[in-house]
Design a protein around this motif. Structure first.
Motif, PDB file in Angstrom:
ATOM      1  N   HIS A 221       0.834  -1.208   0.000  1.00 56.59           N
ATOM      2  CA  HIS A 221       0.000   0.000   0.000  1.00 56.59           C
ATOM      3  C   HIS A 221       0.861   1.246   0.000  1.00 56.59           C
ATOM      4  CE1 HIS A 221       0.513  -0.799   4.404  1.00 56.59           C
ATOM      5  NE2 HIS A 221       0.628   0.524   4.485  1.00 56.59           N
TER       6      HIS A 221
ATOM      7  N   ALA B 140       0.514   4.972   1.855  1.00 57.83           N
ATOM      8  CA  ALA B 140      -0.246   5.629   2.918  1.00 57.83           C
ATOM      9  C   ALA B 140      -0.170   7.135   2.732  1.00 57.83           C
ATOM     10  CB  ALA B 140       0.300   5.239   4.289  1.00 57.83           C
TER      11      ALA B 140
ATOM     12  N   GLU C  57      -3.937   3.716   1.808  1.00 59.93           N
ATOM     13  CA  GLU C  57      -4.422   3.923   3.160  1.00 59.93           C
ATOM     14  C   GLU C  57      -4.457   5.417   3.419  1.00 59.93           C
ATOM     15  OE1 GLU C  57      -2.544  -0.116   5.104  1.00 59.93           O
ATOM     16  OE2 GLU C  57      -2.170   1.808   6.072  1.00 59.93           O
TER      17      GLU C  57
ATOM     18  N   HIS D   7       4.024   7.120   3.762  1.00 61.62           N
ATOM     19  CA  HIS D   7       4.941   5.986   3.603  1.00 61.62           C
ATOM     20  C   HIS D   7       4.457   5.062   2.497  1.00 61.62           C
ATOM     21  CE1 HIS D   7       2.089   4.213   6.646  1.00 61.62           C
ATOM     22  NE2 HIS D   7       2.290   3.109   5.952  1.00 61.62           N
TER      23      HIS D   7
ATOM     24  N   GLU E 265       7.629   0.995   5.078  1.00 64.33           N
ATOM     25  CA  GLU E 265       7.089  -0.038   5.939  1.00 64.33           C
ATOM     26  C   GLU E 265       7.310  -1.384   5.259  1.00 64.33           C
ATOM     27  OE1 GLU E 265       2.803   0.216   6.363  1.00 64.33           O
ATOM     28  OE2 GLU E 265       2.808  -1.041   8.158  1.00 64.33           O
TER      29      GLU E 265
HETATM   30 CO    CO Z   1       1.180   1.342   6.285  1.00 61.01          CO
END
Ligand code: CO
Length: 134
Positions: A7, A9, A54, A79, A130
């Motif tokens: 993902h 973010a 996200e 991120h 991440e």
């Molecule tokens: Co994340």
């Protein structure tokens, strides 16, 4: 070592407004909000055919997102998350090569119930990374 993009973010000042923008303007499927107090965020997931976005809003007074929004009041990319098969092996590989792991260096359970770690942005071109074990 890294696999798929899990993902991206995006920190936002108003989660409901951001979710509505993705639904109404971009025609996206957006989840209901989910509080993650251990990460200091309230989050919605935008499900895309090949990955997720996200949208993050601060939750609580010491949220890491609050400081980010002070520097980026309109919101911004916070991120990116890459998948790894073995997060401990990935961490040890990175540490051995001088990368800095944020926090105490131990994986936490992330937004999807899987172990995650964050890598210092200064080691990765100014981008917070991440890693999520899938
Ligand atoms: Co994340």
């Amino acid at each position: 070592m890294i696999g798929r993009l899990n993902h991206v973010a995006i920190a936002v000042p108003d989660l409901a407004a951001a979710a509505q923008t993705y639904r109404a303007m971009l025609g996206a499927e957006v989840s209901e909000p989910l509080d993650q107090p251990e990460h200091g965020v309230r989050v919605v997931f935008v499900n895309l055919p090949n990955t997720k976005i996200e949208l993050l809003q601060p939750l609580g007074d010491d949220s890491p997102i609050a400081n980010f929004l002070k520097r980026h009041p309109a919101g911004g990319i916070h991120h990116v998350c890459y998948e790894v098969a073995d997060i401990i092996a990935a961490r040890d590989h990175l540490k051995a090569r001088g990368a800095r792991i944020l926090g105490d260096g131990e994986p936490k359970i992330g937004a999807h119930g899987k172990p995650v770690l964050f890598l210092h942005p200064k080691d990765f071109n100014g981008t917070l990374i991440e890693l999520e074990q899938v």
